[in-house]
Write a protein that holds these residues in place. Structure first.
Motif, PDB file in Angstrom:
ATOM      1  N   PHE A 152       2.047   2.055  -3.660  1.00 12.33           N
ATOM      2  CA  PHE A 152       1.072   2.257  -4.732  1.00 12.33           C
ATOM      3  C   PHE A 152       1.374   3.561  -5.474  1.00 12.33           C
ATOM      4  N   SER A 185      -2.487   6.614  -3.951  1.00  8.38           N
ATOM      5  CA  SER A 185      -3.006   6.151  -2.666  1.00  8.38           C
ATOM      6  C   SER A 185      -4.526   5.975  -2.772  1.00  8.38           C
ATOM      7  N   THR A 186      -5.058   5.216  -1.847  1.00  7.91           N
ATOM      8  CA  THR A 186      -6.504   4.997  -1.825  1.00  7.91           C
ATOM      9  C   THR A 186      -7.239   6.314  -1.601  1.00  7.91           C
ATOM     10  N   ASN A 241      -7.372  -2.645  -6.466  1.00 10.48           N
ATOM     11  CA  ASN A 241      -7.730  -1.497  -5.645  1.00 10.48           C
ATOM     12  C   ASN A 241      -8.316  -0.387  -6.514  1.00 10.48           C
ATOM     13  N   LYS A 295       3.293  -6.065  -6.358  1.00 11.08           N
ATOM     14  CA  LYS A 295       2.126  -5.321  -5.873  1.00 11.08           C
ATOM     15  C   LYS A 295       1.148  -4.936  -6.974  1.00 11.08           C
ATOM     16  N   THR A 296       1.534  -5.070  -8.233  1.00 13.26           N
ATOM     17  CA  THR A 296       0.728  -4.570  -9.340  1.00 13.26           C
ATOM     18  C   THR A 296      -0.687  -5.156  -9.387  1.00 13.26           C
ATOM     19  N   ILE A 356       0.017   2.179 -13.795  1.00 12.28           N
ATOM     20  CA  ILE A 356      -0.147   0.940 -13.036  1.00 12.28           C
ATOM     21  C   ILE A 356      -0.057  -0.267 -13.958  1.00 12.28           C
ATOM     22  N   GLU A 370       0.820  -1.209   0.000  1.00 12.56           N
ATOM     23  CA  GLU A 370       0.000   0.000   0.000  1.00 12.56           C
ATOM     24  C   GLU A 370       0.858   1.265   0.000  1.00 12.56           C
ATOM     25  N   THR A 378      -2.523  -6.247  -6.989  1.00 13.24           N
ATOM     26  CA  THR A 378      -3.253  -5.683  -5.852  1.00 13.24           C
ATOM     27  C   THR A 378      -3.636  -4.234  -6.130  1.00 13.24           C
ATOM     28  N   GLU A 379      -2.722  -3.494  -6.725  1.00 17.04           N
ATOM     29  CA  GLU A 379      -3.008  -2.090  -7.025  1.00 17.04           C
ATOM     30  C   GLU A 379      -4.070  -1.954  -8.109  1.00 17.04           C
ATOM     31  N   LYS A 380      -4.029  -2.825  -9.107  1.00 13.30           N
ATOM     32  CA  LYS A 380      -5.066  -2.801 -10.144  1.00 13.30           C
ATOM     33  C   LYS A 380      -6.436  -3.097  -9.541  1.00 13.30           C
TER      34      LYS A 380
END
Length: 132
Positions: free
Chosen positions: A39, A42-43, A108, A101-102, A94, A36, A104-106
Motif C-alpha cells: 500500500f 499503511s493503515t 481501505n 491491489k489498487t 492511489i 497490505e 483494495t487500497e482505495k
C-alpha cells in the motif's frame, strides 16, 4: 473541569484507537498480506493522519463555539471541505496507479476517511448540544 474541556478530543483519540484495532483485525483476515505491504499509505499512517486532522478540526470547532456559537455548523462544513481537499491530495497517488491491489487500497482509504467523518459529525453534534 479541565478534563471536560478536552473530552471531545479524548473521544476522537479513543475512537481512533478502537477503530485501528478493529480495522487491523478485520483486514488481517480479508486483505492479502502482499497487498497490505505494498500500500502507498499503511493503515496505521492513515489513522494517525486522519486522527490528527480530526483533532485539529474539533479543536477549531471548540474555539469557534467559544467565540461565535452560531457559526459552529458553518465552520464544521468549511473544515470538513478543507479536510476533503487534503484527503484528495493524499488519494491522488492511489488513484493514478493501476495494480491489482489498487481497488483494495482505495476501499481501505475510504473506510478510514468515512470512519473519521462519522466521529467528527458525532462530536460536532455533541458540541452543538452543549454536551462537550
Amino acid at each position: 473541569m479541565i478534563l471536560k474541556k478536552y473530552n471531545s478530543l479524548f473521544t476522537v483519540f479513543i475512537a481512533a484507537i478502537i477503530g485501528l484495532i478493529a480495522h487491523k483485525t478485520i483486514s488481517h483476515f480479508i486483505i492479502p498480506k502482499e497487498f497490505e505491504d505494498s500500500f502507498v499509505y499503511s493503515t496505521l499512517l492513515l489513522y494517525v493522519l486522519f486522527a490528527l486532522l480530526s483533532a485539529v478540526i474539533i479543536s477549531l470547532l471548540i474555539m469557534v463555539k467559544n467565540t461565535a456559537e452560531n457559526s459552529v455548523g458553518f465552520a464544521f462544513l468549511a473544515f470538513t471541505t478543507l479536510k476533503m481537499g487534503i484527503a484528495y491530495a493524499f488519494l491522488r497517488p492511489i488513484i493514478h496507479t493501476q495494480l491489482p491491489k489498487t481497488p483494495t487500497e482505495k476501499m481501505n482509504f475510504f473506510i478510514v476517511f468515512i470512519y473519521f467523518l462519522i466521529i467528527e459529525t458525532y462530536v460536532t453534534i455533541r458540541i452543538l448540544n452543549n454536551k462537550q
